[in-house]
Scaffold this motif. Structure first.
Motif, short mmCIF file in Angstrom:
data_model
loop_
_atom_site.label_atom_id
_atom_site.label_comp_id
_atom_site.label_asym_id
_atom_site.label_seq_id
_atom_site.Cartn_x
_atom_site.Cartn_y
_atom_site.Cartn_z
N UNK A 1 0.97 -1.12 0.04
CA UNK A 1 -0.07 0.05 0.02
C UNK A 1 1.01 1.19 0.19
N UNK A 2 1.83 1.56 0.87
CA UNK A 2 2.52 2.42 1.05
C UNK A 2 3.59 2.68 -0.37
N UNK A 3 3.98 1.73 -0.95
CA UNK A 3 4.56 1.59 -2.24
C UNK A 3 3.59 2.43 -3.31
N UNK A 4 2.33 1.46 -3.31
CA UNK A 4 1.56 2.03 -4.37
C UNK A 4 1.20 3.31 -4.51
N UNK A 5 0.79 3.92 -3.00
CA UNK A 5 0.38 5.30 -2.94
C UNK A 5 1.50 6.35 -3.33
N UNK A 6 2.81 5.99 -2.69
CA UNK A 6 4.02 6.91 -3.00
C UNK A 6 4.25 6.93 -4.72
N UNK A 7 4.15 5.78 -5.27
CA UNK A 7 4.37 5.77 -6.48
C UNK A 7 3.42 6.73 -7.31
N UNK A 8 2.14 6.42 -7.18
CA UNK A 8 1.17 7.23 -7.96
C UNK A 8 1.29 8.61 -7.61
N UNK A 9 1.46 8.97 -6.17
CA UNK A 9 1.79 10.41 -5.88
C UNK A 9 2.65 11.13 -6.76
N UNK A 10 4.02 10.36 -6.80
CA UNK A 10 5.10 10.95 -7.46
C UNK A 10 4.88 11.15 -9.07
N UNK A 11 4.40 10.05 -9.64
CA UNK A 11 3.87 10.18 -11.10
C UNK A 11 3.22 11.37 -11.45
N UNK A 12 1.93 11.36 -10.77
CA UNK A 12 1.13 12.38 -11.03
C UNK A 12 1.70 13.79 -10.81
N UNK A 13 2.38 14.01 -9.67
CA UNK A 13 2.79 15.12 -9.14
C UNK A 13 3.71 15.59 -10.02
N UNK B 1 13.81 14.78 -10.35
CA UNK B 1 14.43 13.71 -9.28
C UNK B 1 14.12 14.67 -7.95
N UNK B 2 14.47 15.88 -7.76
CA UNK B 2 14.07 16.67 -6.47
C UNK B 2 12.81 16.52 -6.13
N UNK B 3 11.89 16.83 -6.86
CA UNK B 3 10.45 16.78 -6.82
C UNK B 3 9.93 15.23 -6.35
N UNK B 4 10.53 14.35 -7.13
CA UNK B 4 10.27 13.02 -6.97
C UNK B 4 10.65 12.50 -5.45
N UNK B 5 11.67 12.96 -5.03
CA UNK B 5 12.26 12.53 -3.98
C UNK B 5 11.39 13.16 -2.68
N UNK B 6 11.17 14.32 -2.92
CA UNK B 6 10.45 15.23 -1.86
C UNK B 6 8.92 14.58 -1.74
N UNK B 7 8.11 14.29 -2.91
CA UNK B 7 6.99 13.82 -2.80
C UNK B 7 7.20 12.20 -2.25
N UNK B 8 8.25 11.33 -2.53
CA UNK B 8 8.06 10.15 -1.98
C UNK B 8 8.39 9.93 -0.70
#
Lengths: 287, 301
Positions: A72-84, A208-215
């Motif tokens: 769950x944590x992985x899926x939620x983080x991944x979707x959030x990162x991609x869309x953001x 990369x910066x934004x992805x890490x921040x969101x993840x």
């Protein structure tokens, strides 16, 4: 010379001492995770475990459906990162480069968001998700069902665009050489092509910066999953930890083993991509 | 900005309609989850809403009730105490560490990473570790006290120490953030300033107070604004470590919103609390801007 050398090595000793203090809670977590409960409760204390019980980790993961929590944590983080990444970079580019009426007003309204933390709006946001029409058994008035409660959508949706992301991307694109656009425009490329084929490929550092921040913020979030979910099936790793603790007698070794596993992915990510973690903090506030 | 060939403002410049298309998805989500809830929350704050019946308009009743709610008053007080005593040491220590790490000292890369690691760790995980450190019978702190022949302390279970224990943990967690921002600020100070000071024979301490501190003013100001906003939202560590106790000595504004809203389902009343919180944050941010912008403009570029 000698004095300088002496003070430099003294500074190193001081730095290492500070590092040790800062890392101590983590070291304690790891050694505790390897001990037996008997050793933890014994009146004599030894920092290093007498017997290294690696099976504590497997045992901890068998208390509750941890595979599911991690998933769950992985899926939620991944979707959030991609869309953001997509939404924020698109908006950031438009605010930095395009000219259209209302741009400054819209951008100012985005900046306001920095001063409205999610905690101040958690109740209405929760109600919006709960009363969302036509989902989760709701009718058009938002009644009758559960809306986005206990769904990935509910965990992801509020976080896929925001002030920080848009602002960060805009600042980055502002520093792009304009000559790039002009050359492409002369070649007849549309704005969309310029963005997707010229800007995006050149913006790996900010993405990369934004992805890490969101993840990081999604993986670590506790309040929103606490409010939005109430079933074991939808539990994230952070909620899993708190459930562990609320059981009658705390088995510290198992709790620390679970904590170690929850912390590990981000610590590894941090060690691999330190530069981008730092970048995220610096670009959001300071130029 | 930096581009010398920035387009001059022309009234007849073509409009990039694509701008609206590119902004739309992000902005709609942003608007829907920021301004809409803010407005809805404002509306609910004037209603009695228990989640099951329709919201009923009650005017200012929730706000007058807040004025007489001792528990909420306690929460506001606790939140201020938490903010004050976590922000100040965190900024002082962060600056000190940044200055220490700014030189080319062996081991600084390792030290910087170690100081920053708590900040990438979740508040839940951090709280679990500190629950263990603070554990009254088996925790390492009390074991240490006992070896020195001192009486053990009921850290999180004593109204006198619980808030201090939460603050200590929070400083440890967010110290790395302050340090990193200060480091970035330090690196933007031109070294020529220090060279000139050295030629004039100014001591290191003198240089720190005459150059470093004034040049870091925008950085300090930025950290202060962000830390104020963050610390007023303190909730997670409170909910996990003490659940507001003992004797409400650690309950905070967001903790009260959470309890009233999601445990008592007094959505209207909790919304009024959230509005008060929003106004306090806004006020403090404005105050910070007023104080921070005296004499010099923040956005130099």
């Amino acid at each position: 010379m000698r004095i300088k050398f002496g003070s430099a090595s003294l500074s190193t000793v001081v730095l290492l001492l500070i590092s040790l203090i800062m890392l101590f809670p983590f070291l304690l977590m790891i050694v505790t995770s390897l001990k037996t409960m008997g050793e933890i409760q014994s009146p004599t204390f030894s920092f290093i475990p007498k017997k290294w019980l690696f099976e504590n980790y497997a045992l901890a993961m068998s208390r509750g459906d941890w595979l599911r929590y991690f998933y769950n944590s992985f899926v939620v983080s991944a979707i959030t990162v991609i869309f953001s990444l997509i939404f924020n970079s698109m908006a950031g580019y438009a605010f930095a480069r395009l000219r259209f009426p209302g741009r400054n007003v819209l951008f100012f309204s985005v900046l306001i968001g920095i001063m409205v933390p999610p905690q101040t709006t958690m109740i209405p946001t929760f109600l919006m998700m709960k009363l969302f029409p036509f989902v989760g058994g709701n009718n058009w008035q938002g009644a009758g069902g559960f809306g986005f409660i206990n769904s990935y959508m509910g965990l992801v949706l509020p976080f896929i665009a925001g002030s920080f992301g848009i602002f960060m991307c805009r600042q980055y694109f502002l520093n792009f050489p304009r000559a790039l656009d002009e050359a492409a425009q002369i070649d007849g490329a549309s704005i969309y092509r310029i963005f997707f084929q010229i800007y995006l490929p050149l913006s790996k550092p900010i993405l990369a910066t934004l992805a890490i921040f969101k993840a990081t913020s999604t993986w670590n979030d506790y309040m929103w999953p606490l409010i939005m979910t109430n079933t074991e099936k939808m539990r994230t790793v952070q909620l899993g930890l708190t459930i562990f603790r609320s059981e009658t007698t705390v088995e510290w070794n198992l709790l620390m083993a679970a904590t170690t596993l929850v912390v590990l992915p981000l610590v590894l990510l941090f060690l691999a991509a330190q530069k981008y973690f730092v970048q995220g903090i610096v670009t959001t506030g300071l130029k | 900005m930096h581009t010398p060939n920035a387009r001059p403002k022309r009234s007849g410049a073509p409009i990039d309609y694509a701008g609206y298309v590119l902004i739309a998805p992000g902005y709609i989500v942003y608007f829907a989850f920021l301004f809409v809830p803010l407005l809805i929350g404002m509306y609910y704050s004037f209603t009695d809403y228990n989640f099951y019946a329709k919201p009923e308009f009650v005017g200012l009743h929730n706000y007058t009730r807040l004025l007489h709610d001792e528990l909420f008053g306690r929460a506001v007080y606790n939140t201020f105490i938490y903010s004050l005593f976590s922000i100040l040491p965190q900024m002082a220590l962060g600056l000190l560490l940044a200055v220490l790490l700014n030189g080319k000292i062996a081991g600084r890369v390792f030290a910087r990473a170690s100081i920053y690691v708590p900040n990438v760790t979740s508040m839940v995980a951090v709280s679990m570790i500190w629950l263990w450190i603070y554990d009254p019978s088996l925790g390492i702190l009390n074991r240490l006290l006992r070896t020195f022949g001192l009486d053990p302390v009921q850290w999180l279970y004593d109204p006198g120490t619980a808030m201090g224990a939460i603050i200590a943990m929070s400083i440890w967690k967010s110290l790395g953030y302050t340090m990193i921002v200060y480091l970035a600020g330090l690196q933007s100070i031109p070294s020529s300033l220090y060279e000139a000071a050295r030629v004039d024979g100014a001591s290191r301490i003198r240089q720190f107070f005459a150059i470093t501190i004034p040049m870091l003013k925008p950085t300090t100001f930025f950290i202060l604004v962000m830390s104020c906003i963050n610390s007023f939202m303190v909730f997670e560590q409170v909910n996990i470590l003490t659940n507001g106790g003992p004797l409400n000595s650690t309950t905070t504004i967001v903790h009260q919103i959470y309890l009233r809203g999601f445990q008592d389902f007094q959505m209207g009343y909790a919304s009024a609390m959230a509005m008060v919180l929003f106004l306090i944050t806004l006020l403090i941010t404005i105050l910070n801007f007023r104080l921070g912008n005296q004499g010099n403009d923040l956005d130099a570029d």
